[in-house]
Design an enzyme around this catalytic site. Sequence first.
Site, mmCIF file in Angstrom:
data_model
loop_
_atom_site.group_PDB
_atom_site.id
_atom_site.type_symbol
_atom_site.label_atom_id
_atom_site.label_comp_id
_atom_site.label_asym_id
_atom_site.label_seq_id
_atom_site.Cartn_x
_atom_site.Cartn_y
_atom_site.Cartn_z
ATOM 1 N N GLN A 36 81.838 -36.976 -39.426
ATOM 2 C CA GLN A 36 81.290 -35.784 -38.785
ATOM 3 C C GLN A 36 82.375 -34.956 -38.095
ATOM 4 O O GLN A 36 83.490 -35.423 -37.866
ATOM 5 C CB GLN A 36 80.233 -36.189 -37.758
ATOM 6 C CG GLN A 36 78.956 -36.728 -38.360
ATOM 7 C CD GLN A 36 77.855 -36.802 -37.329
ATOM 8 O OE1 GLN A 36 77.561 -37.845 -36.796
ATOM 9 N NE2 GLN A 36 77.260 -35.656 -37.042
ATOM 10 N N HIS A 37 82.017 -33.715 -37.775
ATOM 11 C CA HIS A 37 82.757 -32.832 -36.856
ATOM 12 C C HIS A 37 84.040 -32.238 -37.419
ATOM 13 O O HIS A 37 84.687 -31.439 -36.755
ATOM 14 C CB HIS A 37 83.118 -33.553 -35.549
ATOM 15 C CG HIS A 37 82.005 -34.298 -34.913
ATOM 16 N ND1 HIS A 37 80.813 -33.708 -34.562
ATOM 17 C CD2 HIS A 37 81.900 -35.604 -34.546
ATOM 18 C CE1 HIS A 37 80.017 -34.612 -34.013
ATOM 19 N NE2 HIS A 37 80.655 -35.772 -34.004
ATOM 20 N N ASP B 73 78.139 -39.229 -41.652
ATOM 21 C CA ASP B 73 78.126 -40.673 -41.906
ATOM 22 C C ASP B 73 77.105 -41.406 -41.051
ATOM 23 O O ASP B 73 76.471 -42.359 -41.514
ATOM 24 C CB ASP B 73 79.522 -41.276 -41.737
ATOM 25 C CG ASP B 73 80.198 -40.893 -40.432
ATOM 26 O OD1 ASP B 73 79.579 -40.210 -39.581
ATOM 27 O OD2 ASP B 73 81.369 -41.276 -40.264
#
Length: 504
Positions: free
Chosen positions: A79-80, A241
């Site tokens: 992520q991110h 994820d």
Amino acid sequence: MSLVVGLDVGTQSAKLVAYDFVTHEVVATHGRPLELSAGDDGSREQEAGWWLDAIRACFAELEPALRVRVAAIGVSGQQHGFVPLDAAGRVLAPAKLWCDTSTQRECDEIMAAAGGAQGCVALAGNPILAGYTASKLPWTRRHRPEVYRQLASILLPHDYVNFWLTGERWMECGDASGTGWLDVRGRRWSAPLLAATDGERELAACLPPLVEADTSFSIAPAIADELGLPRTVRVSAGGGDNMMAAIGTGNVVPGVLSMSLGTSGTLFAYADRPVVDDAGRWAAFCSSTGGWLPLICTMNCTVATENVARALGFDSREGDTVMADTRPGAGGLTLLPFFNGERTPDLPHARASLHGMDAGNLTRGNLYRAAMEGATYALRHGYDAWQAAGLRFDAIRLTGGGSHSAAWRQMVADVFGLPVDVPAQAEGAAFGAALQALWALDHAHGGRTELAAIAREHVRLAPERSTYPGTDAAAVYRSHYGRFLHHLEAAVTAHANQSAANSA
């Protein structure tokens, strides 16, 4: 055509799981390691091309006879991450990752423009923390002005893999929650937060459209041919994820608590409504199933055990053996495992520290146990906030690399005081992506199967790995956890004092 493939592009590796949904068998699992570029300023980056090369290598290992049976692909991604593209779809710079803490200044600037952390929570459900995608844009404007000038599109890691597979750009609300720009209550971009991030351009134009979690797209013919796949393959919306691990552990209905022991540590639970904390003690994310996924994330989990193992000259896979003669409490050693800074609590500039050393307890077994205990205590600290808010669970479903350790499974059961179950398919994120692909494939063909029904049919637990709290060890951990909280409080106070001094 009875195979679905789940791809998981993580920080340390890319994985492929091929699942036969008729026989209920994982027929192949392949993986490739990934490099990580780290800077002294806290930056953590990867080249997006590394992900594609690793995926190509995984498919090359999949037998041709299996490749031609693939009906759908789902993609899970760390992520991110911030993947900047120009108007032609070319990547402009290395992707800044979830564990990048170099953007704290930009976090502070965004939150100040949006009315502080509480203002951000009111607008979108989450504060803007170091690691979230939002702060990476003004950092790019400040440090990579040429990239900012050419920027036409912003994608997350799993979105970029989807773009490569299909030629289409989209986001779904689960992973989009981790940008910091999504209003998780309304499942739409927050115009005020976009403006607080960048008042110089129409930022919404850089973001792809949001799609429903059961959406799918056709694979690009050229990519299908390159990978040896049928041109009829569908690519599902995918997700972060953690969102995919929720599916892979069967966490798609209320009441289930999942824990992932990976590079980062996470706790997450499905909800059928937004679960927002006014104090921002947890991430109020959407799920990749059409619901919501309140989540607690620590930035240092297997990072801690692997760093200690490497420093002491052994492989972390030997960790259970190395610590076999140690006892709960690590002989009095306490490790704050902040090798990458920390998100929960919000300590982006924190560093790992070891406490309680004496002439008798400084052994490699105790040091390794202290790393494992510290990572587990950090998750327990986040879980305490959920308990204070009235959330209750009967058991934990464990996934991620740490779930392979019998010692760690027992430690989690003892520290949390809950039974621990382990799904039979250990690669929870990749398997979850495969199940989401199966769900989307059904809907693309006119079906109406609910994801919960798919999870009930395909997610199996491994009873031989189930673990239960031990009374004696649990009592020791309660006492030692108190020492961990004492040292953590000192670190939080030091961080606050340093922040005040910097402001002055």
